[in-house]
Design an enzyme around this catalytic site. Structure first.
Site, PDB file in Angstrom:
ATOM      1  N   LYS A 182       0.815  -1.218   0.000  1.00  0.00           N
ATOM      2  CA  LYS A 182       0.000   0.000   0.000  1.00  0.00           C
ATOM      3  C   LYS A 182       0.850   1.270   0.000  1.00  0.00           C
ATOM      4  O   LYS A 182       0.526   2.245  -0.674  1.00  0.00           O
ATOM      5  CB  LYS A 182      -0.930   0.008   1.207  1.00  0.00           C
ATOM      6  CG  LYS A 182      -0.222  -0.188   2.535  1.00  0.00           C
ATOM      7  CD  LYS A 182      -1.191  -0.432   3.657  1.00  0.00           C
ATOM      8  CE  LYS A 182      -0.433  -0.799   4.939  1.00  0.00           C
ATOM      9  NZ  LYS A 182       0.060  -2.184   4.901  1.00  0.00           N
TER      10      LYS A 182
ATOM     11  N   ILE B 119     -10.671  -8.483   2.505  1.00  0.00           N
ATOM     12  CA  ILE B 119     -11.906  -7.867   2.004  1.00  0.00           C
ATOM     13  C   ILE B 119     -11.764  -7.518   0.528  1.00  0.00           C
ATOM     14  O   ILE B 119     -10.846  -6.783   0.152  1.00  0.00           O
ATOM     15  CB  ILE B 119     -12.252  -6.588   2.795  1.00  0.00           C
ATOM     16  CG1 ILE B 119     -12.391  -6.889   4.281  1.00  0.00           C
ATOM     17  CG2 ILE B 119     -13.524  -5.953   2.254  1.00  0.00           C
ATOM     18  CD1 ILE B 119     -12.531  -5.655   5.138  1.00  0.00           C
TER      19      ILE B 119
ATOM     20  N   ASP C 127      -0.892   4.527   7.725  1.00  0.00           N
ATOM     21  CA  ASP C 127      -1.371   3.325   7.040  1.00  0.00           C
ATOM     22  C   ASP C 127      -2.727   3.587   6.389  1.00  0.00           C
ATOM     23  O   ASP C 127      -2.932   3.276   5.208  1.00  0.00           O
ATOM     24  CB  ASP C 127      -1.472   2.175   8.047  1.00  0.00           C
ATOM     25  CG  ASP C 127      -2.069   0.914   7.450  1.00  0.00           C
ATOM     26  OD1 ASP C 127      -1.318   0.150   6.816  1.00  0.00           O
ATOM     27  OD2 ASP C 127      -3.288   0.692   7.617  1.00  0.00           O
TER      28      ASP C 127
ATOM     29  N   LYS D 107      -3.995   3.786   2.218  1.00  0.00           N
ATOM     30  CA  LYS D 107      -5.140   3.046   1.685  1.00  0.00           C
ATOM     31  C   LYS D 107      -6.199   3.990   1.125  1.00  0.00           C
ATOM     32  O   LYS D 107      -6.825   3.701   0.096  1.00  0.00           O
ATOM     33  CB  LYS D 107      -5.720   2.166   2.795  1.00  0.00           C
ATOM     34  CG  LYS D 107      -4.765   1.069   3.255  1.00  0.00           C
ATOM     35  CD  LYS D 107      -5.256   0.369   4.502  1.00  0.00           C
ATOM     36  CE  LYS D 107      -4.284  -0.710   4.945  1.00  0.00           C
ATOM     37  NZ  LYS D 107      -4.677  -1.348   6.227  1.00  0.00           N
TER      38      LYS D 107
END
Length: 435
Positions: free
Chosen positions: A107, A138, A203, A207
């Protein structure tokens, strides 16, 4: 590729890489049937050959020569799960230049320099897939990239970091303080020894950049994302949310907004916010993730599940591997970067939001009117206000109507300069409720 064996190289054998290797070895037969050709693991690059590992890697597969592995002309697909910017970027570019397709969970790299990788994949005529980069197991990248390609996505709202969700959930349900909840997350393996990337929102911001790029067909990098973490969230904030029948969550929010010229523009932000307990995201507990998508034709969609961990993330990696293998077998490619819309990313000050503001004030006549005037002078309308405590414990709790973030920030600065205000003790955005 015709019908030859799909030869796979894996970069990294940590918590995710080891599970990728395990699944490749244990499910070789099923993967062969799903791809349509035998799947063979031909190499696993690691930093230290003698380091302990979660899985037994067959003799002869381990190597500490990652550049040599990705440069092999018999490797069809490279799985990159080492993370970070370098050497991951150089290794991925080398793999593509040498004719291999790439599946990555990186990412940070995609959010910082995704266009370089996509351009290299386009030039090489190879796939670059990255389902595992955003929310573990997911499926959210593929729905945005493919399933909703014929729709207009207007908003993506998500809990995309399990560590912060665990901490905030414990503060809400168990009455834990921030430090106590963080220590528990570390003991359970949800948080790293250095939790900065999680708790300060780095983080989640990476994303959010990936999600916004996909949803709005525009290049968005991590530096475009307004970022705030949860380290300043207090027990009093959590209690205030509870008093409003709300809960505090760290949200990644990607929206289409109207730009200064009336055109569609993009707003991307990560910050803690209060959302009503009736909202679907409010029920996301522990270290789970969920992403709520709104689009013109499909309406509201929600994707929920484990957002991190070796096995869940490896599941997403293997899903991409099967798709890329099928593409190679058919001599075709999946979708590349879609940035045709090239929408402007709005600064945070132009974002429309609401605020919850707790203010310690002098307990005397005229205070409420003065505070209301401060909001009005900055163009912010008050939705609700309540007073708590008396005398030295007097506090006003104000929830605003929607205004620009710049107007709300100016209001808070105004309040802090007022003689009647002892302290602005809490400022938090409010999301998810209709005006």
């Amino acid at each position: 590729m015709a019908s030859k064996t799909l030869r796979v190289a894996v970069l990294g054998c940590g918590s995710v890489g080891s599970q990728v290797v395990r699944l490749l070895l244990e499910q070789a037969g099923d993967l062969t049937a799903r791809v349509g050709a035998p799947v063979e693991l031909v190499g696993v690059a690691v930093r230290r050959l003698d380091a302990p590992r979660e899985v037994d890697v067959p003799a002869g597969l381990l190597t500490d020569d990652a550049p040599g592995l990705v440069a092999r002309d018999d490797v069809d697909l490279v799985v990159e799960v080492i993370g970070g910017i370098e050497p991951a970027r150089s290794l991925i570019l080398s793999a593509l230049e040498n004719g291999a397709s790439v599946v990555t969970a990186n990412k940070a790299l995609l959010a910082e320099d995704g266009p370089t990788l996509f351009e290299a994949a386009e030039k090489a005529g190879r796939d670059l897939y990255y389902e595992a980069a955003v929310a573990g197991a997911i499926p959210i990248v593929r729905p945005l990239r493919e399933s909703l390609a014929g729709d207009k996505v207007t908003r993506v709202l998500g809990i995309v970091n399990g560590t912060t969700n665990f901490i905030l959930d414990k503060m809400d349900t168990a009455g834990s303080g921030f430090t106590e909840a963080l220590e528990e997350a570390q003991e359970l393996g949800y948080a790293e020894a250095d939790p900065t990337a999680d708790i300060e929102g780095f983080d989640a911001a990476a994303k959010a950049a990936i999600l916004a790029s996909l949803a709005f067909h525009s290049r968005v990098t991590a530096s475009d994302v307004h970022r705030e973490g949860i380290s300043e969230v207090t027990a009093a904030d959590v209690q205030s949310a509870r008093d409003m029948n709300s809960v505090v969550k760290l949200l990644a929010i990607c929206e289409l907004r109207t730009g200064p010229g009336g055109e569609d523009a993009v707003s991307v932000r990560v910050h803690p916010a209060m959302i009503p307990r009736s909202h679907p995201l409010a029920s996301v507990r522990e270290a789970y993730n969920a992403v709520f998508v709104e689009s013109q034709a499909a309406g509201q969609l929600m994707f929920y599940g484990p957002g991190a961990g070796g096995s869940p993330t490896a599941s997403a990696v293997l899903g991409d591997l099967v798709t890329v293998g099928r593409n190679l077998l058919a001599g075709t490619r999946g979708p590349g970067e879609s940035s045709y819309a090239d929408r402007t990313v709005l600064p945070m000050g132009e974002t429309i939001t609401r605020y919850h503001v707790a203010i310690d004030v002098d307990d005397r006549a005229g205070v409420l009117a003065a505070v209301a005037t401060a909001f009005a002078e900055n163009g912010v309308s008050i939705q609700t206000v309540r007073q708590e405590g008396r005398d030295l414990d007097a506090q006003l709790v104000v929830v605003s109507h929607q205004a620009t973030d710049a107007q709300l920030s100016a209001t808070v600065a105004h309040l802090r300069n007022m003689d009647i205000v002892r302290e602005v003790t809490s400022v938090m955005r409010v999301e998810g409720e209709a005006e």
